[in-house]
Write a protein that holds these residues in place. Structure first.
Motif, PDB file in Angstrom:
ATOM      1  N   LEU A  69      -3.911 -11.983  -4.434  1.00 19.61           N
ATOM      2  CA  LEU A  69      -5.073 -11.467  -3.852  1.00 19.61           C
ATOM      3  C   LEU A  69      -5.600 -12.376  -2.417  1.00 19.61           C
ATOM      4  O   LEU A  69      -6.068 -11.549  -1.773  1.00 19.61           O
ATOM      5  N   LYS A  70      -5.617 -13.554  -2.249  1.00 24.68           N
ATOM      6  CA  LYS A  70      -5.678 -14.042  -1.083  1.00 24.68           C
ATOM      7  C   LYS A  70      -4.892 -13.669  -0.051  1.00 24.68           C
ATOM      8  O   LYS A  70      -5.346 -13.314   1.161  1.00 24.68           O
ATOM      9  N   ALA A  71      -3.580 -13.387  -0.478  1.00 25.59           N
ATOM     10  CA  ALA A  71      -2.681 -13.144   0.675  1.00 25.59           C
ATOM     11  C   ALA A  71      -3.031 -11.578   1.340  1.00 25.59           C
ATOM     12  O   ALA A  71      -2.864 -11.317   2.456  1.00 25.59           O
ATOM     13  N   ASP A 127      -7.186  -9.228   7.203  1.00 27.38           N
ATOM     14  CA  ASP A 127      -7.762  -9.786   8.285  1.00 27.38           C
ATOM     15  C   ASP A 127      -6.828  -9.586   9.343  1.00 27.38           C
ATOM     16  O   ASP A 127      -7.279  -9.430  10.694  1.00 27.38           O
ATOM     17  N   LYS A 128      -5.479  -9.816   9.511  1.00 29.05           N
ATOM     18  CA  LYS A 128      -4.471 -10.009  10.399  1.00 29.05           C
ATOM     19  C   LYS A 128      -4.242  -8.570  11.038  1.00 29.05           C
ATOM     20  O   LYS A 128      -4.304  -8.392  12.339  1.00 29.05           O
ATOM     21  N   SER A 133       6.395  -8.469  -0.944  1.00 31.96           N
ATOM     22  CA  SER A 133       6.135  -6.975  -0.910  1.00 31.96           C
ATOM     23  C   SER A 133       5.139  -6.689  -0.019  1.00 31.96           C
ATOM     24  O   SER A 133       5.070  -5.609   0.697  1.00 31.96           O
ATOM     25  N   ALA A 134       4.064  -7.437  -0.221  1.00 24.39           N
ATOM     26  CA  ALA A 134       2.809  -7.161   0.414  1.00 24.39           C
ATOM     27  C   ALA A 134       2.666  -7.342   2.061  1.00 24.39           C
ATOM     28  O   ALA A 134       2.638  -6.676   2.871  1.00 24.39           O
ATOM     29  N   ARG A 135       3.574  -8.418   2.354  1.00 26.33           N
ATOM     30  CA  ARG A 135       3.732  -8.794   3.657  1.00 26.33           C
ATOM     31  C   ARG A 135       4.701  -7.640   4.718  1.00 26.33           C
ATOM     32  O   ARG A 135       4.396  -7.590   5.771  1.00 26.33           O
ATOM     33  N   THR A 136       5.562  -7.246   3.846  1.00 26.88           N
ATOM     34  CA  THR A 136       6.647  -6.204   4.402  1.00 26.88           C
ATOM     35  C   THR A 136       5.594  -4.934   4.594  1.00 26.88           C
ATOM     36  O   THR A 136       5.958  -4.273   5.657  1.00 26.88           O
ATOM     37  N   THR A 189       1.253  -3.640   7.662  1.00 27.03           N
ATOM     38  CA  THR A 189       1.549  -3.745   9.020  1.00 27.03           C
ATOM     39  C   THR A 189       0.220  -3.068   9.690  1.00 27.03           C
ATOM     40  O   THR A 189      -0.694  -2.649   9.132  1.00 27.03           O
ATOM     41  N   ASP A 190       0.306  -3.257  11.248  1.00 25.17           N
ATOM     42  CA  ASP A 190      -0.743  -2.750  11.796  1.00 25.17           C
ATOM     43  C   ASP A 190      -1.425  -1.163  11.706  1.00 25.17           C
ATOM     44  O   ASP A 190      -2.505  -0.613  12.295  1.00 25.17           O
ATOM     45  N   ASP A 191      -0.458  -0.327  10.880  1.00 28.58           N
ATOM     46  CA  ASP A 191      -0.704   1.028  10.847  1.00 28.58           C
ATOM     47  C   ASP A 191      -1.569   1.269   9.571  1.00 28.58           C
ATOM     48  O   ASP A 191      -1.799   2.474   9.238  1.00 28.58           O
ATOM     49  N   VAL A 192      -1.870   0.219   8.893  1.00 27.89           N
ATOM     50  CA  VAL A 192      -2.399   0.260   7.496  1.00 27.89           C
ATOM     51  C   VAL A 192      -3.953   0.496   7.791  1.00 27.89           C
ATOM     52  O   VAL A 192      -4.670  -0.417   8.352  1.00 27.89           O
TER      53      VAL A 192
END
Length: 413
Positions: free
Chosen positions: A215-217, A223-224, A184-187, A190-193
């Motif tokens: 939490l690490k994810a 960072d990404k 859910s977090a990966r989805t 994105t770059d607009d956050v």
């Protein structure tokens, strides 16, 4: 002045009914009215004694009327109360110094509550993203069942619709993901956050610890994408989880951390901690507060941090935690029709109601209160325990006895 209040206002007789007559009905407080307290002991208007395992919702971690804090604030009361933000003061400079020395942060901003600390964090994150990347980077990602305060901004960021109903239109560009759900977090991230805000252990949402991998994810995704990671440690901070702040337990360092509740042991204060690079985006006049960082609040918080941030003190928190968890595990085993397995961290613990008693956490806490034990809930299904960090072994045993008596009485109906 109303004629009936012309004399003796400070000694005006008041009862629980007075609340219903003169206060805005945003709360439904207990029938009893506490009037005096010391440590974990509380007495009501009738002189009845209670053992307090709420600490004012994880606030009075050094106990009620802690003698060292009483002495410190009394000296400050007789020295300097308030200046306004056109001047600084010695206690707030010392407090900022001790907090930045003890954490990842380089800079501190002080306010009056956890909601204000989170408001500052979210405003700073958007300001940072707008300046560094442009206005397109504005979205905020939070978690379902989270709680970050009651301002319109923070209550919108909190993932509980029951707190936003009737207050629409709400602030925009806020999304919610499932807690502890990496996909859910990966989805969502994105770059607009601009910011991801998370409680390392959800308090109001049911006392649910964050998975370290989750939490690490979040850290890796921030960072990404260039988003800032904000840890809301309003409830988990200042020793509650057995470390000064819970990020130290999980090994994930945020960009911004918010703190309040236990920081002032009952005196209103909140703090936002961050790095030099991020802090510079709040320039003179971009944010502020009249009372934040006043000498009284800063003096209390300084003494709180000095007492709690000691290896021996935190070791005792973890020792007491292990004993309380063991008690609750046995309680759950002995009353499986009533309780599930305890969860949480340090001295922030949730005891879920068993399937047949879902929705009845408040009923159980009311039963315990009648027997002399003050407990919290974390939603309708979870009994929450957050005793002062100075709780003794004898008080742990007494709480266990009352909880068992309350369980018997609850089952008997």
């Amino acid at each position: 002045m109303n004629a009936k209040l012309e004399s003796g206002v400070t000694s005006l007789p008041v009862t629980r009914q007075t609340f219903d007559e003169v206060l805005v009905p945003t709360y439904a407080p207990a029938a009893m009215v506490p009037v005096r307290a010391a440590g974990l002991d509380v007495w009501d208007q009738e002189g009845k004694h209670y053992l307090d395992f709420t600490s004012g919702i994880a606030v009075s971690s050094l106990g009620h009327c802690n003698p060292l804090l009483v002495d410190a604030v009394t000296r400050q009361v007789n020295t300097l109360w308030h200046l306004g933000n056109g001047y600084t003061n010695e206690p707030v400079l010392r407090l900022a110094s001790i907090l930045t020395a003890a954490t990842f942060a380089d800079r501190a901003f002080f306010c009056n509550s956890g909601a204000e600390a989170n408001e500052a964090a979210l405003k700073l994150a958007r300001k940072y993203a707008h300046t560094k990347f442009g206005p397109h980077k504005s979205r905020i990602v939070s978690c379902l069942s989270s709680f970050h305060g009651r301002t319109l901004f923070t209550v919108s960021v909190g993932g509980q619709p029951k707190y936003t109903e009737g207050f629409e239109p709400l602030p925009q560009e806020i999304n919610h993901i499932a807690y502890n759900d990496i996909e859910s977090a990966r989805t969502a991230i994105t770059d607009d956050v601009a910011a991801v805000i998370v409680e390392p252990i959800q308090g109001e949402g049911g006392v649910i610890p964050g998975d370290i991998d989750f939490l690490k994810a979040l850290r890796e995704l921030c960072d990404k994408t260039g988003a800032l990671l904000v840890f809301d440690e309003v409830q988990s901070g200042v020793g509650r989880t057995g470390a000064l702040y819970d990020y130290m337990n999980v090994g994930v360092t945020p960009d911004i951390l918010t703190s309040a509740k236990a920081l002032g042991n009952g005196y209103p204060i909140g703090a936002m901690l961050t790095t030099d690079e991020i802090a510079q985006h709040f320039n003179v006049g971009s944010h502020g507060t009249t009372y934040g960082g006043n000498p009284l609040a800063a003096t209390v918080a300084l003494n709180v941090v000095e007492q709690i941030n000691q290896p021996s003190f935190l070791a005792r928190v973890n020792e007491a935690s292990a004993k309380l968890f063991a008690q609750l595990e046995k309680l759950s085993n002995d009353f499986p029709q009533l309780f599930g397995k305890p969860r949480g961290k340090g001295l922030l613990i949730g005891l879920p109601m068993a399937e047949g008693n879902k929705g009845r956490a408040k009923d159980y806490t009311k039963t315990a209160e009648k027997l002399g034990l003050m407990l919290l809930i974390a939603g309708p299904d979870v009994v929450r325990l957050a005793p002062a960090l100075v709780v003794s072994d004898e008080q742990l045993i007494e709480a266990d006895r009352i909880m068992r008596d309350a369980a018997q009485a609850f089952i008997a109906g």
